[in-house]
Design an enzyme around this catalytic site. Sequence first.
Site, PDB file in Angstrom:
ATOM      1  N   LYS A  30       0.844  -1.200   0.000  1.00 49.19           N
ATOM      2  CA  LYS A  30       0.000   0.000   0.000  1.00 49.19           C
ATOM      3  C   LYS A  30       0.880   1.250   0.000  1.00 49.19           C
ATOM      4  O   LYS A  30       0.631   2.194  -0.749  1.00 49.19           O
ATOM      5  CB  LYS A  30      -0.909   0.012   1.239  1.00 49.19           C
ATOM      6  N   GLN A  49      -4.861  -1.181   9.804  1.00 50.06           N
ATOM      7  CA  GLN A  49      -4.809  -2.531   9.229  1.00 50.06           C
ATOM      8  C   GLN A  49      -5.451  -3.542  10.187  1.00 50.06           C
ATOM      9  O   GLN A  49      -5.095  -3.614  11.360  1.00 50.06           O
ATOM     10  CB  GLN A  49      -3.342  -2.908   8.963  1.00 50.06           C
ATOM     11  N   ASP A  61     -11.283   3.235   4.395  1.00 44.82           N
ATOM     12  CA  ASP A  61     -11.728   1.838   4.320  1.00 44.82           C
ATOM     13  C   ASP A  61     -13.256   1.753   4.295  1.00 44.82           C
ATOM     14  O   ASP A  61     -13.818   0.707   3.963  1.00 44.82           O
ATOM     15  CB  ASP A  61     -11.221   1.061   5.546  1.00 44.82           C
TER      16      ASP A  61
END
Length: 297
Positions: free
Chosen positions: A54, A98, A121
Amino acid sequence: MTATIIDGKAFAAKVRGQVAEQVARLKADHGLIPGLAVVLVGADPASEVYVRSKGKMTVEVGMNSFEHKLAADTSEADLLALIDKLNNDPQVNGILVQLPLPDHLNEDLVINSIAPQKDVDGFHISNVGLLGTGQKSMVPCTPLGCLMMLRAHHGSLSGLDAVVIGRSNIVGKPMAQLLLGDSCTVTVAHSRTRDLPAVVRRADIVVAAVGRAQMVPGDWIKPGATVIDVGINRIEKDGGGTRLVGDVDYDSCAAVAGAITPVPGGVGPMTIACLLANTLTATCRDNNIPETTGLTV
Ligand code: NDP
């Protein structure tokens, strides 16, 4: 029939190219550089790989990448304090924590402490509610990538029968909301669904997000249907070693379907491309700049 392969790798490269163009425009016209902060707690090897890739792709599209690696025993208070700092940092437009988090941390509490407009997200309850009510939200990356590929392949999805296998908060449920938003007739199947093969056989669009290697065989697929395989499963290879497979049995499904995403090279690359697209969208919204059509819903 042999299915058209929906090339997620090429599609993702195209999306990243569009994001990079828009990032350059933001810089030239507004002096803005979008910033994405990724927080990793602990040293889970798979998570470390995701975070590294990422970070690399964030920089490649011209954005700032801020990585925060915290020890596995970080306290909830310290993690929340970091998120608060990132929420208030004007250089940070997107925040991603994460998952999964170590057991002593309350995942819901942590995710809901992210400022909703920076929640790239799309897991914050505000964004879940906005998506569910058809309002502008940050959309979870994996289902957003699936929707982009479906729209590109079909044009309009209106009236199509869609079956989503899986009802997780990160894939199945938001996927169903997005398909409903595009006027599909949506069925969400799960582990208690009765006669799953018959349910799947009705579908013009099948999205498999189960986490069971090669679970969906070709004889569940309606001839000509589009199959989107979200699954990422590692299995033993004949002759040693391992390989990645999806939740559908690729060969038998590709023989019946009209179109199919491969694993690897389908949904996976689109997820990171959509994370970058969401960071761009968050930056535009934060600065009252029109968003780029096609990179969000
Ligand atoms: P979860 O484990 O959270 O959810 C799995 C879902 O599948 C559940 O709703 C479960 O039903 C359902 N399920 C399990 N067994 C069956 C069965 N036998 N029949 C029908 N439904 C069943 O998984 P995720 O949604 O997080 O992930 C799904 C897959 O997608 C995984 O392989 C994951 O690795 C992959 N993934 C890929 C991403 C990408 O970027 N490509 C991103 C995220 C995930 P129930 O609710 O009843 O238990």
